[in-house]
Scaffold this active site. Sequence first.
Site, mmCIF file in Angstrom:
data_model
loop_
_atom_site.group_PDB
_atom_site.id
_atom_site.type_symbol
_atom_site.label_atom_id
_atom_site.label_comp_id
_atom_site.label_asym_id
_atom_site.label_seq_id
_atom_site.Cartn_x
_atom_site.Cartn_y
_atom_site.Cartn_z
ATOM 1 N N TRP A 47 1.081 -1.243 0.112
ATOM 2 C CA TRP A 47 0.093 -0.041 -0.031
ATOM 3 C C TRP A 47 0.807 1.247 -0.038
ATOM 4 O O TRP A 47 0.379 2.314 0.690
ATOM 5 C CB TRP A 47 -0.784 0.085 1.361
ATOM 6 N N GLU A 78 -3.509 6.052 7.205
ATOM 7 C CA GLU A 78 -2.947 6.933 8.421
ATOM 8 C C GLU A 78 -3.905 6.753 9.804
ATOM 9 O O GLU A 78 -4.136 7.691 10.345
ATOM 10 C CB GLU A 78 -2.700 8.349 8.013
HETATM 11 C C1 LIG Z 1 -5.269 4.146 -0.584
HETATM 12 C C2 LIG Z 1 -4.359 3.911 0.130
HETATM 13 C C3 LIG Z 1 -3.102 4.471 0.368
HETATM 14 C C4 LIG Z 1 -2.210 4.115 1.519
HETATM 15 N N1 LIG Z 1 -0.973 4.691 1.388
HETATM 16 C C5 LIG Z 1 -0.017 4.059 2.195
HETATM 17 C C6 LIG Z 1 1.272 4.788 2.298
HETATM 18 O O1 LIG Z 1 1.739 5.602 1.519
HETATM 19 N N2 LIG Z 1 2.420 4.154 3.337
HETATM 20 C C7 LIG Z 1 1.659 3.292 4.047
HETATM 21 O O2 LIG Z 1 2.757 2.768 4.804
HETATM 22 N N3 LIG Z 1 0.794 2.643 4.222
HETATM 23 C C8 LIG Z 1 -0.135 3.053 3.252
HETATM 24 N N4 LIG Z 1 -1.468 2.524 3.377
HETATM 25 C C9 LIG Z 1 -1.788 1.620 4.156
HETATM 26 C C10 LIG Z 1 -2.685 2.081 5.223
HETATM 27 O O3 LIG Z 1 -2.074 2.660 6.253
HETATM 28 C C11 LIG Z 1 -3.394 0.726 6.028
HETATM 29 O O4 LIG Z 1 -4.317 -0.130 4.821
HETATM 30 C C12 LIG Z 1 -4.292 0.972 7.326
HETATM 31 O O5 LIG Z 1 -3.219 1.318 8.248
HETATM 32 C C13 LIG Z 1 -5.071 -0.325 7.557
HETATM 33 O O6 LIG Z 1 -4.269 -1.606 7.530
HETATM 34 P P1 LIG Z 1 -4.652 -2.711 6.816
HETATM 35 O O7 LIG Z 1 -5.295 -2.373 5.525
HETATM 36 O O8 LIG Z 1 -3.465 -3.997 6.944
HETATM 37 O O9 LIG Z 1 -6.039 -3.151 7.675
HETATM 38 P P2 LIG Z 1 -6.184 -3.867 9.097
HETATM 39 O O10 LIG Z 1 -5.040 -3.465 10.022
HETATM 40 O O11 LIG Z 1 -6.303 -5.396 8.673
HETATM 41 O O12 LIG Z 1 -7.498 -3.403 9.566
HETATM 42 C C14 LIG Z 1 -8.674 -3.579 8.971
HETATM 43 C C15 LIG Z 1 -9.862 -2.685 9.652
HETATM 44 O O13 LIG Z 1 -9.833 -3.354 10.998
HETATM 45 C C16 LIG Z 1 -10.354 -2.478 12.037
HETATM 46 N N5 LIG Z 1 -9.328 -2.004 13.026
HETATM 47 C C17 LIG Z 1 -7.897 -2.276 12.787
HETATM 48 N N6 LIG Z 1 -7.331 -2.035 14.065
HETATM 49 C C18 LIG Z 1 -8.488 -1.976 14.984
HETATM 50 C C19 LIG Z 1 -8.444 -1.425 16.358
HETATM 51 N N7 LIG Z 1 -7.427 -1.364 17.088
HETATM 52 N N8 LIG Z 1 -9.821 -1.543 16.758
HETATM 53 C C20 LIG Z 1 -10.893 -1.622 16.237
HETATM 54 N N9 LIG Z 1 -10.971 -1.856 14.883
HETATM 55 C C21 LIG Z 1 -9.816 -2.139 14.150
HETATM 56 C C22 LIG Z 1 -10.349 -0.973 10.993
HETATM 57 O O14 LIG Z 1 -11.660 -1.058 10.502
HETATM 58 C C23 LIG Z 1 -9.544 -1.531 9.884
HETATM 59 O O15 LIG Z 1 -9.884 -0.703 8.793
HETATM 60 C C24 LIG Z 1 -2.487 3.237 2.399
HETATM 61 C C25 LIG Z 1 -3.545 2.303 2.193
HETATM 62 C C26 LIG Z 1 -4.594 2.692 1.221
HETATM 63 C C27 LIG Z 1 -6.026 2.095 1.192
#
Ligand SMILES: Cc1cc2nc3c(=O)[nH]c(=O)nc-3n(C[C@H](O)[C@H](O)[C@H](O)COP(=O)(O)OP(=O)(O)OC[C@H]3O[C@@H](n4cnc5c(N)ncnc54)[C@H](O)[C@@H]3O)c2cc1C
Length: 383
Positions: A158, A364
């Site tokens: 990502w 973020e």
């Molecule tokens: C368009 C886009 C651009 C991005 N750009 C960057 C970038 O430039 N650099 C970078 O490093 N990352 C980037 N990301 C990554 C982004 O930061 C992650 O997608 C985000 O941190 C969520 O991680 P995950 O996708 O692994 O979802 P997961 O960690 O699997 O989480 C899925 C869902 O679970 C729920 N959840 C998670 N934790 C908790 C909690 N503690 N309590 C309650 N609910 C919770 C939330 O609803 C969350 O959306 C980007 C993502 C997208 C979609």
Amino acid sequence: MADRSFLSWPFFEDRHREHAERLEAWCAANLPVDHSDVDAACRRLVAALGDAGFLTPSAIDPADPQPLDVRTLCITRETLARHDGLADFAFAMQGLGTGAISLFGTPEQRQWLEKTRAGKAISAFALSEPRSGSDVANMEMTATRDGDDYVLSGEKTWISNGGIADLYCVFARTGEAPGAKGISAFVVPADTPGLKVAERLEVIAPHPLARLSFDDVRVPASSMIGRPGEGFRIAMSVLDVFRSTVGAAAMGFARRALDETVARVGNRELFGAPLFDLQMVQGHVADMALDVDAAALLVYRAAWTKDAGAARVTREAAMAKLYATDRAQAVIDKAVQLHGGDGVRRGHIVESLYREIRALRIYEGASDVQKVVIARQTMGAAS
Ligand SMILES: Cc1cc2nc3c(=O)[nH]c(=O)nc-3n(C[C@H](O)[C@H](O)[C@H](O)COP(=O)(O)OP(=O)(O)OC[C@H]3O[C@@H](n4cnc5c(N)ncnc54)[C@H](O)[C@@H]3O)c2cc1C
């Protein structure tokens, strides 16, 4: 013309208002751009924003290091987002990708900032991994000391600007301690051998995005930002600055949706009168205006608090990001509804806003994570 009366709020100084005027005029003349090739469009946007001097707030000036001005970052993102989501993206990543260098970089590392602030180099922030998105402290990528170098191995995913960036700010496990205390940050030039784009990722509002593989990527020890084991703290400090700006971008999208809706319901004749004459429509417009103003208050409260010298604004930034992104989604959804069929027609501005806003509630720090942060900060303040 968007409501810009918020610029007279006491959060701002004349230099902010002047910046907003200049940027508004530039946006009116240069945006939106063609999004059909997002890589080319982003490269051109970074160069154009750099030429016009609008990237200078994205990072500190290495020759005269002053703290980042979060209000200017927010005004810039709000204004760009109102005109073109890709322009906001291009600006935002120049800041996020270099944030660690601005806050903690050595003079040698800060030389990159001369290029990124001029639009001559593109930056990226590489924190997330396939198994650690929200759970950042669980990251698996390693950086192993080998003589005067570190060797980075693993994957990041990502990564915005992945594939077009010239430099990556990469977080990896150096193992000083388990979990969050064993992570360090590194500046990694994109042409370092072993760093590859493993996959390009497509999302609903396209921008350059990739999964990266690091196959024994060797960088000098001088590439480390801060000290060994400080990476998690550095990442959180960067997000502390930039999280409010995500709320600002959301507000830009919401303001545009409100403007489009006001024009639409004023012009569209239904049942022999403008759509706006229906009281239920007036109720929607009132809800939208209220959401935008309340979000603006939270975003600029967070930005002003940081600029006024607060070491951390964890609670304020989390509130700003959570509220502004969630309410922008609701505002844009109402805009789509009030545009009828046009609201879902591919290429219509409110259709694109509907796609643009969604990811801001995930990256973020997802909305749910912001709630956890706010709850913990609130309990901490009460105890
Ligand atoms: C368009 C886009 C651009 C991005 N750009 C960057 C970038 O430039 N650099 C970078 O490093 N990352 C980037 N990301 C990554 C982004 O930061 C992650 O997608 C985000 O941190 C969520 O991680 P995950 O996708 O692994 O979802 P997961 O960690 O699997 O989480 C899925 C869902 O679970 C729920 N959840 C998670 N934790 C908790 C909690 N503690 N309590 C309650 N609910 C919770 C939330 O609803 C969350 O959306 C980007 C993502 C997208 C979609």
